[in-house]
Design a protein around this motif. Structure first.
Motif, mmCIF file in Angstrom:
data_model
loop_
_atom_site.group_PDB
_atom_site.id
_atom_site.type_symbol
_atom_site.label_atom_id
_atom_site.label_comp_id
_atom_site.label_asym_id
_atom_site.label_seq_id
_atom_site.Cartn_x
_atom_site.Cartn_y
_atom_site.Cartn_z
ATOM 1 N N ALA A 237 -1.478 18.716 -1.233
ATOM 2 C CA ALA A 237 -1.809 17.302 -1.055
ATOM 3 C C ALA A 237 -3.295 17.012 -1.189
ATOM 4 C CB ALA A 237 -1.324 16.822 0.317
ATOM 5 N N LEU A 238 -4.144 18.020 -1.147
ATOM 6 C CA LEU A 238 -5.591 17.775 -1.155
ATOM 7 C C LEU A 238 -6.064 16.994 -2.376
ATOM 8 C CD1 LEU A 238 -6.918 21.172 0.282
ATOM 9 C CD2 LEU A 238 -6.695 18.959 1.440
ATOM 10 N N PRO A 239 -5.606 17.304 -3.610
ATOM 11 C CA PRO A 239 -6.047 16.479 -4.750
ATOM 12 C C PRO A 239 -5.631 15.018 -4.625
ATOM 13 C CG PRO A 239 -5.114 18.557 -5.516
ATOM 14 C CD PRO A 239 -4.812 18.462 -4.052
ATOM 15 N N ALA A 240 -4.506 14.742 -3.933
ATOM 16 C CA ALA A 240 -4.046 13.357 -3.784
ATOM 17 C C ALA A 240 -5.026 12.524 -2.974
ATOM 18 C CB ALA A 240 -2.662 13.332 -3.130
ATOM 19 N N LEU A 241 -5.770 13.168 -2.095
ATOM 20 C CA LEU A 241 -6.725 12.442 -1.264
ATOM 21 C C LEU A 241 -7.938 11.968 -2.063
ATOM 22 C CD1 LEU A 241 -6.621 14.682 1.940
ATOM 23 C CD2 LEU A 241 -5.324 12.598 1.437
ATOM 24 N N ARG A 242 -8.028 12.395 -3.317
ATOM 25 C CA ARG A 242 -9.096 11.917 -4.199
ATOM 26 C C ARG A 242 -8.554 11.008 -5.298
ATOM 27 N NH1 ARG A 242 -10.220 17.439 -3.543
ATOM 28 N NH2 ARG A 242 -9.342 17.927 -5.601
ATOM 29 N N ASP A 243 -7.248 10.767 -5.303
ATOM 30 C CA ASP A 243 -6.627 9.922 -6.324
ATOM 31 C C ASP A 243 -6.639 8.467 -5.870
ATOM 32 O OD1 ASP A 243 -4.689 9.901 -8.825
ATOM 33 O OD2 ASP A 243 -3.770 8.624 -7.286
ATOM 34 N N ARG A 244 -7.124 7.567 -6.709
ATOM 35 C CA ARG A 244 -7.272 6.165 -6.314
ATOM 36 C C ARG A 244 -5.935 5.502 -5.996
ATOM 37 N NH1 ARG A 244 -12.132 3.466 -7.326
ATOM 38 N NH2 ARG A 244 -13.738 4.753 -8.302
ATOM 39 N N GLN A 245 -4.906 5.788 -6.801
ATOM 40 C CA GLN A 245 -3.605 5.182 -6.543
ATOM 41 C C GLN A 245 -3.061 5.611 -5.187
ATOM 42 O OE1 GLN A 245 -1.255 6.178 -10.127
ATOM 43 N NE2 GLN A 245 -0.922 3.997 -10.339
ATOM 44 N N VAL A 246 -3.085 6.907 -4.922
ATOM 45 C CA VAL A 246 -2.540 7.415 -3.668
ATOM 46 C C VAL A 246 -3.341 6.894 -2.481
ATOM 47 C CG1 VAL A 246 -2.056 9.486 -2.326
ATOM 48 C CG2 VAL A 246 -1.572 9.463 -4.774
ATOM 49 N N VAL A 247 -4.665 6.925 -2.599
ATOM 50 C CA VAL A 247 -5.504 6.473 -1.479
ATOM 51 C C VAL A 247 -5.295 4.987 -1.206
ATOM 52 C CG1 VAL A 247 -7.891 6.106 -0.744
ATOM 53 C CG2 VAL A 247 -7.219 8.291 -1.753
ATOM 54 N N MET A 248 -5.196 4.169 -2.262
ATOM 55 C CA MET A 248 -4.948 2.753 -2.053
ATOM 56 C C MET A 248 -3.577 2.527 -1.403
ATOM 57 S SD MET A 248 -5.757 -0.410 -2.087
ATOM 58 C CE MET A 248 -7.231 -0.636 -3.084
ATOM 59 N N GLY A 249 -2.566 3.255 -1.881
ATOM 60 C CA GLY A 249 -1.247 3.135 -1.276
ATOM 61 C C GLY A 249 -1.256 3.520 0.195
ATOM 62 N N MET A 250 -1.987 4.593 0.529
ATOM 63 C CA MET A 250 -2.080 5.018 1.926
ATOM 64 C C MET A 250 -2.760 3.959 2.788
ATOM 65 S SD MET A 250 -3.115 9.023 1.273
ATOM 66 C CE MET A 250 -3.514 9.340 2.994
ATOM 67 N N TRP A 251 -3.846 3.356 2.271
ATOM 68 C CA TRP A 251 -4.532 2.326 3.057
ATOM 69 C C TRP A 251 -3.634 1.098 3.256
ATOM 70 C CZ3 TRP A 251 -7.252 0.520 6.640
ATOM 71 C CH2 TRP A 251 -7.596 -0.816 6.683
ATOM 72 N N LEU A 252 -2.913 0.707 2.213
ATOM 73 C CA LEU A 252 -2.030 -0.452 2.354
ATOM 74 C C LEU A 252 -0.931 -0.183 3.375
ATOM 75 C CD1 LEU A 252 -1.819 -1.429 -1.402
ATOM 76 C CD2 LEU A 252 -2.863 -2.813 0.411
ATOM 77 N N MET A 253 -0.418 1.057 3.400
ATOM 78 C CA MET A 253 0.539 1.431 4.433
ATOM 79 C C MET A 253 -0.095 1.294 5.815
ATOM 80 S SD MET A 253 3.651 2.438 3.733
ATOM 81 C CE MET A 253 4.724 3.078 2.457
ATOM 82 N N ALA A 254 -1.332 1.765 5.942
ATOM 83 C CA ALA A 254 -2.028 1.667 7.221
ATOM 84 C C ALA A 254 -2.242 0.211 7.620
ATOM 85 C CB ALA A 254 -3.374 2.388 7.143
ATOM 86 N N LEU A 255 -2.600 -0.630 6.661
ATOM 87 C CA LEU A 255 -2.844 -2.042 6.951
ATOM 88 C C LEU A 255 -1.571 -2.726 7.431
ATOM 89 C CD1 LEU A 255 -4.774 -4.433 6.957
ATOM 90 C CD2 LEU A 255 -4.224 -4.808 4.542
ATOM 91 N N ALA A 256 -0.438 -2.438 6.766
ATOM 92 C CA ALA A 256 0.827 -3.007 7.226
ATOM 93 C C ALA A 256 1.149 -2.528 8.638
ATOM 94 C CB ALA A 256 1.958 -2.626 6.263
ATOM 95 N N GLY A 257 0.876 -1.247 8.913
ATOM 96 C CA GLY A 257 1.095 -0.736 10.263
ATOM 97 C C GLY A 257 0.206 -1.425 11.284
ATOM 98 N N ILE A 258 -1.050 -1.660 10.938
ATOM 99 C CA ILE A 258 -1.967 -2.363 11.832
ATOM 100 C C ILE A 258 -1.440 -3.767 12.128
ATOM 101 C CG2 ILE A 258 -4.266 -3.413 11.954
ATOM 102 C CD1 ILE A 258 -5.270 -0.954 10.330
ATOM 103 N N ALA A 259 -0.979 -4.452 11.092
ATOM 104 C CA ALA A 259 -0.485 -5.817 11.272
ATOM 105 C C ALA A 259 0.690 -5.862 12.241
ATOM 106 C CB ALA A 259 -0.085 -6.397 9.916
ATOM 107 N N PHE A 260 1.660 -4.986 12.028
ATOM 108 C CA PHE A 260 2.828 -5.014 12.900
ATOM 109 C C PHE A 260 2.514 -4.456 14.281
ATOM 110 C CE2 PHE A 260 5.082 -5.444 8.814
ATOM 111 C CZ PHE A 260 5.826 -6.576 9.138
ATOM 112 N N GLY A 261 1.516 -3.569 14.379
ATOM 113 C CA GLY A 261 1.099 -3.119 15.697
ATOM 114 C C GLY A 261 0.559 -4.262 16.540
ATOM 115 N N VAL A 262 -0.222 -5.144 15.917
ATOM 116 C CA VAL A 262 -0.755 -6.311 16.624
ATOM 117 C C VAL A 262 0.357 -7.300 16.954
ATOM 118 C CG1 VAL A 262 -2.293 -8.309 16.416
ATOM 119 C CG2 VAL A 262 -3.044 -6.059 15.605
ATOM 120 N N ILE A 263 1.175 -7.643 15.973
ATOM 121 C CA ILE A 263 2.186 -8.683 16.149
ATOM 122 C C ILE A 263 3.276 -8.255 17.115
ATOM 123 C CG2 ILE A 263 4.018 -9.966 14.949
ATOM 124 C CD1 ILE A 263 2.125 -9.988 12.498
ATOM 125 N N ASP A 264 3.748 -7.001 17.007
ATOM 126 C CA ASP A 264 4.857 -6.557 17.846
ATOM 127 C C ASP A 264 4.497 -6.479 19.317
ATOM 128 O OD1 ASP A 264 6.431 -6.415 15.633
ATOM 129 O OD2 ASP A 264 6.455 -4.228 15.480
#
Length: 394
Positions: A187-214
């Motif tokens: 998985a280490l090369p994926a942490l330098r891939d723009r697509q994977v990193v952006m997807g991971m951040w968007l997952m985190a952002l959705a989690g943050i949103a529902f953490g606040v709302i729930d």
């Protein structure tokens, strides 16, 4: 495969979302403050955080079905415990184990579907799977409302039977073609891939949103006089809208690239984050939650497509790729759920919501800047036919 994986993620989110309308009940019987309620909400994603990478490694070594069975078994047992016990530390631990189980089932289901799906339809089919997760979220508040009426023990006991049925059904479903086993260091090369990193951040952002709302929305609705049934109905309607939007976001992502559905979702998320804490009556708050929160959920579909596409391009096992996205989602939701309750108690509900709005605004600025600047950005799959208009594909 689509039907089975949809059922798995649906059952997972039933157990996850059933707590939302019950939060005022558990706050009363377990003596929870806002901060304590945040810890209880955050225990599930904390379990997913801990279980994400191990579940990805297990999928890559033993296959999707074996890990799904482990997750379903843990889910059934921990849900029974959560239904019958009331001490705050035990409730937190039961939710934590549910989160580990969810990491196993979610990673196995999405990995199996992404492996079996044609590349040009991967985003759409993942959208159906994530839409099924929302359908599960539809029934979660129903289970919570039933639990308010008959008691958590009987309600959660009945709900856990569904996990047992899926364990039996899993032996009749053909497994997807096996992928070569990989270790986590792949998985280490994926942490330098723009697509994977952006997807991971968007997952985190959705989690943050529902953490606040729930955490904050059910408690606020309760303070404004809404019953547990009304709170359940509010989140049910929001989940219904999200279930319709998720496949649409997947189709848009396949045809035009993820930037378009992401832009729409983030603009709506910013508006929702600002309006929710400023709404002072229950009917208007209910309307804003139903209209606005589904757009946070639509972040999951293009984010999953980005992670899957980036993983495929790197030759990374899909199970490890989705383990990474589960990791960031869980970290975002666990942190936001715990921190938002404590922050709102120390200041007001407005502060966590404004921080969420700024996070969405910053993400939107990055997406628009990279797209307009011609840099590597969330884009359609790198196949000419996937980006071409429908008449050119014909």
């Amino acid at each position: 495969m689509v039907a089975f994986t949809c059922a798995i993620v649906g059952v997972d989110t039933v157990f996850f979302s059933a707590l939302t309308p019950l939060l005022p009940h558990y706050a009363a019987v377990a003596g929870l403050s806002k901060a304590g309620a945040g810890v209880l909400i955050g225990a599930y994603p904390a379990g997913t955080l801990i279980g994400s990478l191990p579940s990805g490694a297990l999928v890559a070594r033993f296959g999707d079905r074996s890990v799904a069975l482990i997750g379903l078994g843990l889910m059934s047992l921990s849900t029974l415990a959560f239904g019958w016990l009331t001490a705050a530390p035990v409730l937190d631990m039961a939710r934590f184990v549910q989160g580990i189980a969810g990491a196993c089932t979610g990673t196995a289901a999405l990995s199996g579907l992404a492996t079996a799906a044609p590349r040009e339809r991967r985003g759409e089919l993942l959208g159906y799977d994530l839409g099924a997760a929302v359908v599960g979220a539809l029934f979660g508040p129903v289970v919570g409302a039933v639990a308010n009426a008959v008691g958590p023990g009987p309600a959660f006991s009945a709900a856990s039977v569904a996990a047992g049925l899926l364990i039996a059904i899993s032996f009749t479903v053909p497994a997807p073609r096996p992928e070569a086993p990989q270790r986590l260091r792949a998985a280490l090369p994926a942490l330098r891939d723009r697509q994977v990193v952006m997807g991971m951040w968007l997952m985190a952002l959705a989690g943050i949103a529902f953490g606040v709302i729930d955490v904050l929305a059910p408690l606020r609705l309760s303070r404004l006089g809404s019953s547990g049934t009304v709170i359940a109905a509010t989140f049910l309607c929001a989940a219904l809208a999200e279930s319709a939007l998720s496949p649409l976001a997947g189709r848009m992502s396949d045809r035009f690239g993820p930037a378009r559905p992401l832009t729409i979702a983030l603009i709506a998320g910013i508006a929702c984050s600002i309006v929710v804490p400023l709404t002072s009556t229950a009917p208007w708050l209910i309307a804003v939650l139903i209209a606005g929160t589904p757009f946070f959920g639509t972040l999951f579909t293009p984010a999953s497509a980005l992670v899957s596409e980036g993983s495929a391009g790197l030759g990374l096992h899909q199970g490890i790729g989705f383990a990474l996205s589960n990791l960031t989602w869980a970290a975002g939701q666990a942190t936001a759920a715990s921190a938002s309750g404590a922050l709102a108690q120390a200041t007001s509900d407005l502060v966590p919501y404004l921080l969420l709005a700024f996070a969405c605004l910053g993400t939107l600025a990055v997406i628009l800047r990279t797209r307009d600047g011609g840099q590597t950005t969330p884009s359609a799959p790198a196949t000419p036919d996937a980006r071409a208009p429908a008449d050119e594909r014909s």
